[in-house]
Design a protein around this motif. Structure first.
Motif, PDB file in Angstrom:
ATOM      1  N   PRO A 170      16.957  12.284 -10.723  1.00  0.00           N
ATOM      2  CA  PRO A 170      17.209  10.870 -10.628  1.00  0.00           C
ATOM      3  C   PRO A 170      17.666  10.233 -12.041  1.00  0.00           C
ATOM      4  CG  PRO A 170      14.875  11.234 -10.459  1.00  0.00           C
ATOM      5  CD  PRO A 170      15.533  12.654 -10.323  1.00  0.00           C
ATOM      6  N   MET A 171      17.306  10.880 -12.939  1.00  0.00           N
ATOM      7  CA  MET A 171      17.899  10.216 -14.381  1.00  0.00           C
ATOM      8  C   MET A 171      19.464  10.532 -14.530  1.00  0.00           C
ATOM      9  SD  MET A 171      15.970   8.757 -16.320  1.00  0.00           S
ATOM     10  CE  MET A 171      13.910   8.254 -16.628  1.00  0.00           C
ATOM     11  N   THR A 172      19.748  12.013 -14.174  1.00  0.00           N
ATOM     12  CA  THR A 172      21.157  12.293 -14.305  1.00  0.00           C
ATOM     13  C   THR A 172      22.151  11.616 -13.506  1.00  0.00           C
ATOM     14  OG1 THR A 172      20.698  14.682 -14.791  1.00  0.00           O
ATOM     15  CG2 THR A 172      22.976  14.333 -13.799  1.00  0.00           C
ATOM     16  N   ARG A 173      21.587  11.131 -12.208  1.00  0.00           N
ATOM     17  CA  ARG A 173      22.374  10.427 -11.335  1.00  0.00           C
ATOM     18  C   ARG A 173      22.561   8.871 -12.033  1.00  0.00           C
ATOM     19  NH1 ARG A 173      24.517  10.031  -6.144  1.00  0.00           N
ATOM     20  NH2 ARG A 173      24.220   7.802  -5.014  1.00  0.00           N
ATOM     21  N   LEU A 174      21.276   8.382 -12.461  1.00  0.00           N
ATOM     22  CA  LEU A 174      21.375   7.128 -13.282  1.00  0.00           C
ATOM     23  C   LEU A 174      22.298   7.079 -14.494  1.00  0.00           C
ATOM     24  CD1 LEU A 174      19.932   4.417 -12.742  1.00  0.00           C
ATOM     25  CD2 LEU A 174      18.229   5.018 -14.576  1.00  0.00           C
ATOM     26  N   ALA A 175      22.444   8.117 -14.969  1.00  0.00           N
ATOM     27  CA  ALA A 175      23.405   8.245 -16.182  1.00  0.00           C
ATOM     28  C   ALA A 175      24.960   8.357 -15.770  1.00  0.00           C
ATOM     29  CB  ALA A 175      23.018   9.538 -17.178  1.00  0.00           C
ATOM     30  N   HIS A 209      28.263  12.123  -6.152  1.00  0.00           N
ATOM     31  CA  HIS A 209      28.398  12.194  -4.706  1.00  0.00           C
ATOM     32  C   HIS A 209      27.478  12.185  -3.531  1.00  0.00           C
ATOM     33  CE1 HIS A 209      32.781  12.212  -5.792  1.00  0.00           C
ATOM     34  NE2 HIS A 209      32.364  13.053  -6.913  1.00  0.00           N
ATOM     35  N   VAL A 210      26.184  12.867  -4.037  1.00  0.00           N
ATOM     36  CA  VAL A 210      25.085  12.929  -3.259  1.00  0.00           C
ATOM     37  C   VAL A 210      23.744  12.230  -3.924  1.00  0.00           C
ATOM     38  CG1 VAL A 210      26.007  15.081  -2.135  1.00  0.00           C
ATOM     39  CG2 VAL A 210      24.469  15.252  -4.180  1.00  0.00           C
ATOM     40  N   SER A 211      23.026  11.885  -3.116  1.00  0.00           N
ATOM     41  CA  SER A 211      21.602  11.106  -3.667  1.00  0.00           C
ATOM     42  C   SER A 211      20.733  12.351  -4.348  1.00  0.00           C
ATOM     43  CB  SER A 211      20.859  10.820  -2.478  1.00  0.00           C
ATOM     44  OG  SER A 211      20.319  11.793  -1.565  1.00  0.00           O
ATOM     45  N   ALA A 212      19.849  11.904  -4.992  1.00  0.00           N
ATOM     46  CA  ALA A 212      18.862  12.602  -6.085  1.00  0.00           C
ATOM     47  C   ALA A 212      18.075  13.238  -4.954  1.00  0.00           C
ATOM     48  CB  ALA A 212      18.156  11.902  -6.889  1.00  0.00           C
ATOM     49  N   SER A 213      17.527  12.736  -3.835  1.00  0.00           N
ATOM     50  CA  SER A 213      16.869  13.397  -2.909  1.00  0.00           C
ATOM     51  C   SER A 213      17.525  14.401  -2.187  1.00  0.00           C
ATOM     52  CB  SER A 213      16.482  12.324  -1.668  1.00  0.00           C
ATOM     53  OG  SER A 213      15.728  11.190  -2.408  1.00  0.00           O
ATOM     54  N   PRO A 250      10.318  19.290  -6.056  1.00  0.00           N
ATOM     55  CA  PRO A 250      11.596  18.497  -5.331  1.00  0.00           C
ATOM     56  C   PRO A 250      10.807  17.528  -4.896  1.00  0.00           C
ATOM     57  CG  PRO A 250      10.597  20.582  -4.216  1.00  0.00           C
ATOM     58  CD  PRO A 250      10.439  20.719  -5.716  1.00  0.00           C
ATOM     59  N   PHE A 251       9.496  17.418  -4.423  1.00  0.00           N
ATOM     60  CA  PHE A 251       8.835  16.121  -3.849  1.00  0.00           C
ATOM     61  C   PHE A 251       8.687  14.974  -4.956  1.00  0.00           C
ATOM     62  CE2 PHE A 251       7.207  19.915  -1.594  1.00  0.00           C
ATOM     63  CZ  PHE A 251       7.485  19.525  -0.444  1.00  0.00           C
ATOM     64  N   ILE A 252       8.457  15.552  -6.201  1.00  0.00           N
ATOM     65  CA  ILE A 252       8.605  14.470  -7.288  1.00  0.00           C
ATOM     66  C   ILE A 252       9.762  13.701  -7.698  1.00  0.00           C
ATOM     67  CG2 ILE A 252       7.833  13.962  -9.791  1.00  0.00           C
ATOM     68  CD1 ILE A 252       5.928  16.280  -9.614  1.00  0.00           C
ATOM     69  N   SER A 253      10.855  14.901  -7.237  1.00  0.00           N
ATOM     70  CA  SER A 253      12.230  14.198  -7.626  1.00  0.00           C
ATOM     71  C   SER A 253      12.391  13.092  -6.490  1.00  0.00           C
ATOM     72  CB  SER A 253      13.278  15.432  -7.585  1.00  0.00           C
ATOM     73  OG  SER A 253      13.146  16.124  -8.681  1.00  0.00           O
ATOM     74  N   ILE A 254      12.061  13.597  -5.299  1.00  0.00           N
ATOM     75  CA  ILE A 254      12.541  12.846  -4.051  1.00  0.00           C
ATOM     76  C   ILE A 254      11.776  11.471  -4.047  1.00  0.00           C
ATOM     77  CG2 ILE A 254      12.135  12.420  -1.600  1.00  0.00           C
ATOM     78  CD1 ILE A 254      12.734  15.517  -1.553  1.00  0.00           C
ATOM     79  N   LEU A 255      10.377  11.428  -4.655  1.00  0.00           N
ATOM     80  CA  LEU A 255       9.485  10.187  -4.536  1.00  0.00           C
ATOM     81  C   LEU A 255      10.039   9.458  -5.906  1.00  0.00           C
ATOM     82  CD1 LEU A 255       6.042  11.664  -4.029  1.00  0.00           C
ATOM     83  CD2 LEU A 255       7.443  10.413  -2.478  1.00  0.00           C
ATOM     84  N   ALA A 256      10.478  10.170  -7.032  1.00  0.00           N
ATOM     85  CA  ALA A 256      10.882   9.231  -7.988  1.00  0.00           C
ATOM     86  C   ALA A 256      12.221   8.369  -7.780  1.00  0.00           C
ATOM     87  CB  ALA A 256      11.105   9.873  -9.310  1.00  0.00           C
ATOM     88  N   ALA A 257      13.073   9.084  -7.003  1.00  0.00           N
ATOM     89  CA  ALA A 257      14.292   8.479  -6.565  1.00  0.00           C
ATOM     90  C   ALA A 257      14.193   7.175  -5.919  1.00  0.00           C
ATOM     91  CB  ALA A 257      14.954   9.153  -5.843  1.00  0.00           C
ATOM     92  N   VAL A 258      13.205   6.828  -5.152  1.00  0.00           N
ATOM     93  CA  VAL A 258      12.767   5.559  -4.511  1.00  0.00           C
ATOM     94  C   VAL A 258      12.710   4.360  -5.478  1.00  0.00           C
ATOM     95  CG1 VAL A 258      11.397   4.354  -2.790  1.00  0.00           C
ATOM     96  CG2 VAL A 258      11.835   7.027  -2.523  1.00  0.00           C
ATOM     97  N   PRO A 259      11.921   4.463  -6.215  1.00  0.00           N
ATOM     98  CA  PRO A 259      11.954   3.113  -7.285  1.00  0.00           C
ATOM     99  C   PRO A 259      13.158   3.101  -8.109  1.00  0.00           C
ATOM    100  CG  PRO A 259      10.079   4.703  -7.843  1.00  0.00           C
ATOM    101  CD  PRO A 259      10.761   5.199  -6.532  1.00  0.00           C
ATOM    102  N   MET A 260      13.394   4.396  -8.845  1.00  0.00           N
ATOM    103  CA  MET A 260      14.382   4.403  -9.887  1.00  0.00           C
ATOM    104  C   MET A 260      15.780   4.021  -9.202  1.00  0.00           C
ATOM    105  SD  MET A 260      13.111   7.752 -11.941  1.00  0.00           S
ATOM    106  CE  MET A 260      14.419   7.662 -12.939  1.00  0.00           C
ATOM    107  N   LEU A 261      16.199   4.597  -8.091  1.00  0.00           N
ATOM    108  CA  LEU A 261      17.567   4.680  -7.648  1.00  0.00           C
ATOM    109  C   LEU A 261      17.708   3.661  -6.347  1.00  0.00           C
ATOM    110  CD1 LEU A 261      18.568   8.178  -8.041  1.00  0.00           C
ATOM    111  CD2 LEU A 261      19.176   6.200  -9.569  1.00  0.00           C
ATOM    112  N   GLY A 262      16.496   3.222  -5.899  1.00  0.00           N
ATOM    113  CA  GLY A 262      16.629   2.508  -4.454  1.00  0.00           C
ATOM    114  C   GLY A 262      16.645   3.365  -3.354  1.00  0.00           C
TER     115      GLY A 262
END
Length: 299
Positions: free
Chosen positions: A23-28, A95-99, A257-269
């Motif tokens: 999620p941080m890379t996608r945010l960047a 081009h794809v979501s963090a999840s 992978p589950f932490i990445s998916i869950l973190a992408a919810v508040p961080m990236l919407g």
């Protein structure tokens, strides 16, 4: 607290740090519709930050210079972990979501074990290759279904190809670093890799410096992937493996992978997707079973 439990908690800390990389890379980098920092700049910038910190660490710890036989693996680790993985990941995440990326990159532990079997001439059991093939098939099915949902028909997207390339690059880099960890020391391996990359990453950072206005959140995300994902996370991870034992602590990677998916919810919407969670669980299950069979067979 026992050394084993301390190692387990340090391992979990390392996994949490690495899980936020997606999620941080996608945010960047932003998205293709709303780009922020270019993937090239993120690649060079994060490694340059880690390189400066590594140089200070190596100086104050009075680390010895790498020997001739250690330089080749360091260069391979540099290519895989400093350039290949972050660059391919950065382009894909536009081009794809963090999840989505979390499902594909969940194959990294199996890919690393496969790379070890190839580069270090270890003979894994047949069951390992069966589960490695099953995990790869699950990832392929997930990618095809995602492409179909997006209206692209049943075909792998080029972004998924980039993610697979990132997994291959990282696994080769990890194994190259692992080959010289016993002689050089785990923390010093990643530090020397980052320092050796400075002649490339510092000019690369300057040449790709953004000319347009960039959101503060993207700069903060770059700071995170440079300081934590590229450097400090390895200190916690390697120390955890040393204290708690690789067999026990490495299993915490299954949570990544589950932490990445869950973190992408508040961080990236991003929203929680039943299909993504389901395929992530299935892929993690194949990784768990495959790694249990990754021990070399007796000759």
């Amino acid at each position: 607290m026992t050394a084993e439990n301390k190692g387990l908690w340090l391992g979990l800390l390392g996994v949490f740090i690495f899980a936020l990389t997606l999620p941080m890379t996608r945010l960047a980098t932003g998205t293709s519709d709303a780009p922020q920092l270019s993937p090239w700049f993120v690649t060079w910038g994060r490694a340059a930050l880690a390189g400066v910190l590594s140089a200070a660490y190596l100086y104050f710890s009075r680390a010895r210079l790498p020997q001739a036989q250690e330089r080749g693996p360091l260069v391979l680790s540099l290519i895989g972990n400093v350039v290949g993985y972050p660059l391919l990941l950065g382009w894909a995440l536009r081009h794809v979501s963090a999840s989505h990326a979390a499902v594909i990159t969940a194959l990294l532990p199996l890919a690393t074990a496969a790379a070890a079997a190839w580069l270090m001439h270890q003979r894994a059991r047949l069951g390992f290759w069966v589960f490695a093939g099953l995990g790869s098939a699950l990832v392929a099915v997930y990618s095809l279904l995602r492409a179909h949902q997006a209206g692209h028909g049943f075909g792998l997207s080029w972004a998924d190809g980039l993610l697979i390339g990132a997994v291959v690059a990282a696994s080769l880099g990890y194994v190259a670093g692992a080959k010289i960890t016993p002689s050089l020391g785990s923390e010093k391996v990643i530090s020397w890799v980052c320092v050796m990359a400075l002649p490339i990453t510092l000019p690369g950072t300057w040449l790709t410096w953004p000319s347009q206005a960039i959101a503060a959140s993207s700069w903060l995300a770059l700071l995170y992937v440079g300081v934590f994902s590229m450097w400090a996370g390895f200190f916690a991870w390697f120390r955890g493996l040393s204290l708690g034992g690789p067999l026990r602590v490495s299993q915490t990677q299954l949570l990544q992978p589950f932490i990445s998916i869950l973190a992408a919810v508040p961080m990236l919407g991003e929203s929680l997707d039943a299909m993504t969670l389901g395929f992530a669980a299935l892929v993690v299950m194949t990784v768990f079973m495959g790694r249990r069979m990754a021990t070399p067979t007796s000759k």
